[in-house]
Design a protein around this motif. Structure first.
Motif, PDB file in Angstrom:
ATOM      1  N   ASP A 112      -3.092  -3.260   3.069  1.00 40.81           N
ATOM      2  CA  ASP A 112      -1.865  -3.116   3.397  1.00 40.81           C
ATOM      3  C   ASP A 112      -1.964  -1.715   3.764  1.00 40.81           C
ATOM      4  O   ASP A 112      -1.027  -1.192   4.743  1.00 40.81           O
ATOM      5  CB  ASP A 112      -1.608  -2.589   2.224  1.00 40.81           C
TER       6      ASP A 112
ATOM      7  N   ALA B 174       6.064 -10.666   9.969  1.00 36.32           N
ATOM      8  CA  ALA B 174       5.966 -11.002   8.391  1.00 36.32           C
ATOM      9  C   ALA B 174       6.572 -11.930   8.202  1.00 36.32           C
ATOM     10  O   ALA B 174       7.613 -12.547   8.933  1.00 36.32           O
ATOM     11  CB  ALA B 174       6.529  -9.794   8.457  1.00 36.32           C
TER      12      ALA B 174
ATOM     13  N   THR C  89      -1.524  -9.825  12.619  1.00 36.63           N
ATOM     14  CA  THR C  89      -2.482 -11.467  11.501  1.00 36.63           C
ATOM     15  C   THR C  89      -3.376 -10.395  11.716  1.00 36.63           C
ATOM     16  O   THR C  89      -4.529  -9.484  12.313  1.00 36.63           O
ATOM     17  CB  THR C  89      -2.111 -12.093  12.437  1.00 36.63           C
TER      18      THR C  89
ATOM     19  N   ARG D 230      -3.142 -12.783   5.559  1.00 35.45           N
ATOM     20  CA  ARG D 230      -1.786 -11.839   5.985  1.00 35.45           C
ATOM     21  C   ARG D 230      -1.141 -11.483   7.149  1.00 35.45           C
ATOM     22  O   ARG D 230      -1.805 -11.099   8.071  1.00 35.45           O
ATOM     23  CB  ARG D 230      -1.608 -10.994   5.502  1.00 35.45           C
ATOM     24  N   HIS D 231       0.137 -11.718   7.810  1.00 35.36           N
ATOM     25  CA  HIS D 231       1.202 -11.032   8.908  1.00 35.36           C
ATOM     26  C   HIS D 231       2.207  -9.785   8.441  1.00 35.36           C
ATOM     27  O   HIS D 231       2.758  -9.638   6.858  1.00 35.36           O
ATOM     28  CB  HIS D 231       1.770 -12.033   9.671  1.00 35.36           C
ATOM     29  N   TYR D 232       1.991  -9.479   9.284  1.00 29.77           N
ATOM     30  CA  TYR D 232       3.154  -7.753   9.189  1.00 29.77           C
ATOM     31  C   TYR D 232       3.872  -7.397  10.722  1.00 29.77           C
ATOM     32  O   TYR D 232       3.608  -8.033  11.310  1.00 29.77           O
ATOM     33  CB  TYR D 232       1.646  -6.891   8.694  1.00 29.77           C
ATOM     34  N   GLY D 233       4.573  -6.721   9.599  1.00 30.35           N
ATOM     35  CA  GLY D 233       5.380  -6.041  10.653  1.00 30.35           C
ATOM     36  C   GLY D 233       5.955  -7.028  11.684  1.00 30.35           C
ATOM     37  O   GLY D 233       6.790  -7.605  10.879  1.00 30.35           O
TER      38      GLY D 233
ATOM     39  N   LEU E  55       0.814   0.220  12.457  1.00 27.40           N
ATOM     40  CA  LEU E  55       2.353   0.062  12.785  1.00 27.40           C
ATOM     41  C   LEU E  55       2.633   1.586  12.665  1.00 27.40           C
ATOM     42  O   LEU E  55       3.929   1.712  13.823  1.00 27.40           O
ATOM     43  CB  LEU E  55       3.391  -0.891  11.313  1.00 27.40           C
TER      44      LEU E  55
ATOM     45  N   ALA F 152      -2.684  -2.532   7.784  1.00 26.78           N
ATOM     46  CA  ALA F 152      -1.053  -2.494   8.474  1.00 26.78           C
ATOM     47  C   ALA F 152      -0.295  -1.169   9.064  1.00 26.78           C
ATOM     48  O   ALA F 152       0.517  -1.401   9.751  1.00 26.78           O
ATOM     49  CB  ALA F 152      -0.775  -3.930   7.845  1.00 26.78           C
ATOM     50  N   LYS F 153      -0.678  -0.663   7.557  1.00 29.46           N
ATOM     51  CA  LYS F 153       0.491   0.500   7.505  1.00 29.46           C
ATOM     52  C   LYS F 153       0.530   1.564   8.598  1.00 29.46           C
ATOM     53  O   LYS F 153       0.554   2.172   9.720  1.00 29.46           O
ATOM     54  CB  LYS F 153       0.273   1.228   6.239  1.00 29.46           C
TER      55      LYS F 153
END
Length: 390
Positions: free
Chosen positions: A123, A328, A146, A322-325, A130, A126-127
């Motif tokens: 997490d 997601a 990813t 996991r996928h983000y932004g 971003l 990713a944060k």
């Protein structure tokens, strides 16, 4: 590619029973399940099928796979299915590989708090990506990423880190333009590293205060708040390893690269060299040296090899990809459609299977003699149930 002459399963079958007995009470249920799955994988213990070639008529026995995500033999099919699904997500832009690594001292307590700290690693990486990308001083865009968790070093030691595959750009805040990175440059790694370090230490302190961290053995004293605070202090002054590799050659190269990372386990069977009176010998890469000398062979006792392998068993239900932004799961389709419209491109054709038909099915079994498809003529739960061919 033919079957490796030596497999992790061979080591577990030969030395696992005695080691399990010696370690009774010290192995988790998850570790015991992984050992059992790998030992039984593609053996008569799991049942299987009798196959018949549609071309030459030859019969062949195919034993069932364990499908355990830690098994070296069961990852290629899972990786291919995942890559086929991800093919449509690719954009015609540069892609970057970013890695976030935890310092060794935090890796030690991560082993005792796997779900909590591995989740935090995901997490916060990713944060940080971003947040820095959204800053107008750097990119000023909403990006996607990813992330894939690896918990091992080349010598099978505990070395938790996440690999990020990130498109080189993102949507402007108003969603009306695509903001591209400078060619060959993604985001400043020192800025990423400093923010990652600060945020991670803040969250560790919060988790400790909330009683969500557990400590055992030599780390038991860290349960005390003052001791833990003093233990964290030096970590605020050291550099945390975050680095970005140069961009890939194109979307196809991204898929090739991802196929090596997404479903990798602690050690591939292809790296095993020998199992003999000296122990288990395997290839490893010494990142402290350069050139050809970094590729070396290491020999461990079978017991130490199994111990190191089982360090990397993940908690049940823990997602390692996991996928983000923009990527997601909840908004991926709409975000990618908006990005393609701004980039004036159509969705990428599903080429990973060699076909543009998303419903195309490759033969599950191929005859080793003539190359024709094979069909199942019998299913069995135990080898004793196999019938003689008519």
């Amino acid at each position: 590619m033919g079957r490796p002459t030596l497999e992790v399963a061979d080591i577990f079958r030969q030395h696992g029973p005695a080691w399990r007995a010696a370690q009774r009470g010290h192995l988790s249920l998850g570790q015991l399940k992984v050992m059992s799955a790998i030992e039984q994988c593609r053996s008569a213990a799991l049942g299987g099928h009798v196959l018949r070639c549609e071309g030459c008529g030859a019969d062949q026995i195919s034993y069932n796979s364990c499908r355990n995500r830690h098994c070296p033999k069961c990852q290629s099919a899972a990786a291919q299915r995942w890559l086929d699904a991800r093919q449509a997500d690719l954009l015609p832009v540069e892609y970057y590989h970013v890695v976030f690594t935890l310092p060794a001292s935090i890796a030690d307590i991560a082993f005792q708090n796997k779900a909590t700290i591995y989740g935090l690693l995901f997490d916060l990486a990713a944060k940080v990506l971003l947040t820095i990308a959204a800053d107008p001083k750097h990119l000023g865009a909403r990006i996607g990423a990813t992330l894939v968790l690896h918990t091992w070093g080349s010598a099978l030691t505990h070395h938790p880190h996440v690999h990020g595959i990130v498109p080189g750009g993102g949507l402007a805040p108003d969603g009306k333009t695509w903001v591209a990175c400078r060619p060959g440059f993604f985001l400043p790694v020192r800025v990423l590293s400093r923010l990652f370090r600060r945020r991670f230490l803040e969250e560790l302190q919060r988790l400790h205060a909330d009683g969500k961290l557990k400590f055992f053995g030599e780390h038991a004293q860290l349960a005390d708040a003052r001791t833990f605070k003093a233990w964290l202090a030096p970590l605020r002054k050291v550099e945390w390893v975050v680095y970005a590799k140069r961009p890939f050659a194109g979307p196809e190269a991204v898929l090739t690269y991802l196929s090596r990372y997404t479903h990798r386990v602690a050690i591939a069977n292809s790296r095993l060299l020998a199992l003999d009176e000296r122990g288990v010998t395997f290839r490893w890469k010494d990142y402290r040296t350069k050139g050809k000398t970094r590729y070396k062979a290491m020999t461990l006792s079978p017991q130490e090899f199994m111990r190191r392998f089982l360090l990397h068993v993940l908690p049940g239900g823990f997602h390692r990809i996991r996928h983000y932004g923009l990527l997601a799961n909840g908004s991926r389709k709409a975000s990618l459609a908006a990005a393609r419209e701004l980039l004036l491109t159509a969705p990428v054709a599903a080429a990973a299977t060699g076909s543009t038909d998303p419903h195309a099915v490759r033969p599950a079994f191929i005859c080793r003699h003539c190359g024709h498809a094979m069909v199942i003529v019998q299913t069995f739960a135990h080898a004793a149930e196999i019938r003689a061919p008519p």
